[in-house]
Write an enzyme that holds these catalytic residues in place. Structure first.
Site, PDB file in Angstrom:
ATOM      1  N   ASP A 194       0.892  -1.591   0.186  1.00 24.96           N
ATOM      2  CA  ASP A 194       0.127   0.396  -0.128  1.00 24.96           C
ATOM      3  C   ASP A 194       0.981   1.419  -0.270  1.00 24.96           C
ATOM      4  O   ASP A 194       0.980   2.339   0.663  1.00 24.96           O
ATOM      5  CB  ASP A 194      -0.802   0.051   1.325  1.00 24.96           C
ATOM      6  CG  ASP A 194      -2.187   1.140   1.116  1.00 24.96           C
ATOM      7  OD1 ASP A 194      -2.196   1.101  -0.225  1.00 24.96           O
ATOM      8  OD2 ASP A 194      -3.004   1.490   1.918  1.00 24.96           O
ATOM      9  N   LYS A 196       1.815   4.609  -1.242  1.00 23.93           N
ATOM     10  CA  LYS A 196       0.785   5.681  -1.570  1.00 23.93           C
ATOM     11  C   LYS A 196       1.684   7.359  -1.036  1.00 23.93           C
ATOM     12  O   LYS A 196       1.977   6.896   0.308  1.00 23.93           O
ATOM     13  CB  LYS A 196       0.074   6.048  -1.791  1.00 23.93           C
ATOM     14  CG  LYS A 196      -1.235   5.760  -0.208  1.00 23.93           C
ATOM     15  CD  LYS A 196      -2.342   5.647  -0.654  1.00 23.93           C
ATOM     16  CE  LYS A 196      -2.738   4.976   0.905  1.00 23.93           C
ATOM     17  NZ  LYS A 196      -4.498   4.792   0.875  1.00 23.93           N
ATOM     18  N   ASN A 199       0.750   7.911   2.556  1.00 26.95           N
ATOM     19  CA  ASN A 199       1.179   6.581   3.732  1.00 26.95           C
ATOM     20  C   ASN A 199       3.113   6.635   3.711  1.00 26.95           C
ATOM     21  O   ASN A 199       3.490   6.065   4.845  1.00 26.95           O
ATOM     22  CB  ASN A 199       1.276   4.992   3.629  1.00 26.95           C
ATOM     23  CG  ASN A 199      -0.585   5.056   3.593  1.00 26.95           C
ATOM     24  OD1 ASN A 199      -1.435   4.758   4.213  1.00 26.95           O
ATOM     25  ND2 ASN A 199      -0.410   3.648   3.014  1.00 26.95           N
ATOM     26  N   ASP A 212       1.232   2.662   8.223  1.00 20.22           N
ATOM     27  CA  ASP A 212      -0.132   2.563   7.904  1.00 20.22           C
ATOM     28  C   ASP A 212       0.289   0.476   7.156  1.00 20.22           C
ATOM     29  O   ASP A 212       0.106   1.226   6.268  1.00 20.22           O
ATOM     30  CB  ASP A 212      -0.701   3.219   6.832  1.00 20.22           C
ATOM     31  CG  ASP A 212      -2.831   2.576   7.109  1.00 20.22           C
ATOM     32  OD1 ASP A 212      -2.421   1.241   7.147  1.00 20.22           O
ATOM     33  OD2 ASP A 212      -3.018   2.789   6.444  1.00 20.22           O
ATOM     34  N   THR A 228      -4.141   0.546  -3.289  1.00 25.51           N
ATOM     35  CA  THR A 228      -5.231   1.665  -3.430  1.00 25.51           C
ATOM     36  C   THR A 228      -4.818   1.963  -5.159  1.00 25.51           C
ATOM     37  O   THR A 228      -3.779   2.176  -5.515  1.00 25.51           O
ATOM     38  CB  THR A 228      -4.260   3.228  -3.528  1.00 25.51           C
ATOM     39  OG1 THR A 228      -4.973   3.081  -1.689  1.00 25.51           O
ATOM     40  CG2 THR A 228      -5.344   3.585  -3.805  1.00 25.51           C
TER      41      THR A 228
END
Length: 326
Positions: A194, A196, A199, A212, A228
């Site tokens: 994840d 991005k 984060n 996260d 995402t």
């Protein structure tokens, strides 16, 4: 569930205190502007706050309780929990307290799995570019992760203010993401899944820190669709068995975002975005340097076998032959 958060928080805090002391003399970094989370496929939503306070911390002699931390303000809210800025009443140290309702975990088993995953990963990871877990606590209603407070806010916040970053500054952030991902891949066996800008947080010295880990996987392979939409690798969308190579595609998408102001593929909904990732070619703006274009082409290769693998390339000291941007 009562066994979820049982570990020696004093020992953990002592180790992290030593790590903080070792990092105290680290050099300053370039600053961008002023300093100021997902279920399956998520969207880009973010808020950042600034509280310019940094007080000394010393691990206490007794185990911490939830009541030892004074709430100050809400930093963010998610689908099944929220993050609150709290202060240790005895030391004045600021933390980010992630609260998760036990009721939501009973109703939705995925919430329980993600919380357990994040707690497990953060307990074992010790790296300056990965958020630190200081304590894991619980009361009758909630579970609490007491995390490092990152005063710099989200990289997404700074990117939205600056629109695009210079290649020099983007290179700095990309290099720190690579260091964090390599540690997760090679030393803890974690696929992040994840990556991005939301984060990617900045600490008070401006260094990038990954946060996260609810969608991460403690494994060398997986086939689940998580992440995402704008940053998901093609092999993940196709439901194939994939490994940590998916994170290097995400790094390419984040790098593209930093340098151009948007991810390589966008759309009105997640399905359109993922269809574009599978079927369309990346269009590179004319103003990108040859070095930046070269790096992006190698990271955003739809074939994971031909994609730049920073885990291997750095070990063999051949990254310079792949791209001189780094």
């Amino acid at each position: 569930m009562t066994q979820l958060f049982e570990f020696d928080d004093e020992q953990l805090a002592s180790k992290i205190e030593k790590l903080d002391l070792e990092e105290a003399d680290e050099p300053e970094m370039p600053k961008v502007g002023e300093f100021a989370s997902s279920d399956g496929v998520g969207s880009r939503l973010a808020k950042s706050y600034e509280v310019p306070i940094d007080l000394p911390y010393q691990a206490g002699k007794r185990k911490k309780k939830v009541t030892d931390f004074q709430p100050i303000k809400v930093l963010g809210k998610g689908s099944y929990g929220k993050v609150i800025l709290v202060k240790d009443k005895s030391s004045g140290k600021l933390y980010a307290q992630k609260q998760l309702r036990k009721a939501s975990m009973i109703v939705n088993a995925k919430n329980y799995e993600r919380t357990l995953t994040e707690r497990t990963i953060l307990e074992r990871v010790r790296h300056p570019n990965v958020v630190k877990l200081f304590y894991a606590l619980q009361d009758f209603d909630k579970l609490y992760l007491i995390l490092e407070y990152l005063e710099g806010g989200e990289l997404f916040h700074h990117l939205s203010q600056e629109r695009i970053l210079s290649e020099k500054i983007a290179c700095f952030y990309v290099a720190e993401i690579i260091l964090a991902l390599r540690h997760l891949h090679l030393h803890t066996g974690v696929i992040y899944r994840d990556l991005k800008p939301e984060n990617c947080m900045l600490n008070r010295r401006g260094h990038l820190v990954l946060t996260d880990f609810g969608l991460s996987k403690v494994s060398t392979e997986s086939s689940s669709l998580f992440g995402t939409a704008q940053y998901i690798a093609p092999e993940v969308i196709q439901g194939e068995r994939y490994d940590s190579q998916c994170d290097w595609w995400s790094l390419g998408a984040v790098t593209f975002d930093l340098l151009t102001g948007s991810p390589p593929f966008t759309g009105n909904n997640n399905k359109k975005i993922m269809d574009k990732i599978l079927t369309q070619k990346v269009k590179y703006p004319f103003y990108l340097s040859q070095d930046a274009r070269d790096l992006l082409i190698k990271l955003l290769n739809k074939n994971p076998q031909k994609r730049l693998n920073c885990d291997i390339e750095f070990d063999n000291k051949r990254i310079s032959t792949k791209s001189s941007l780094l």
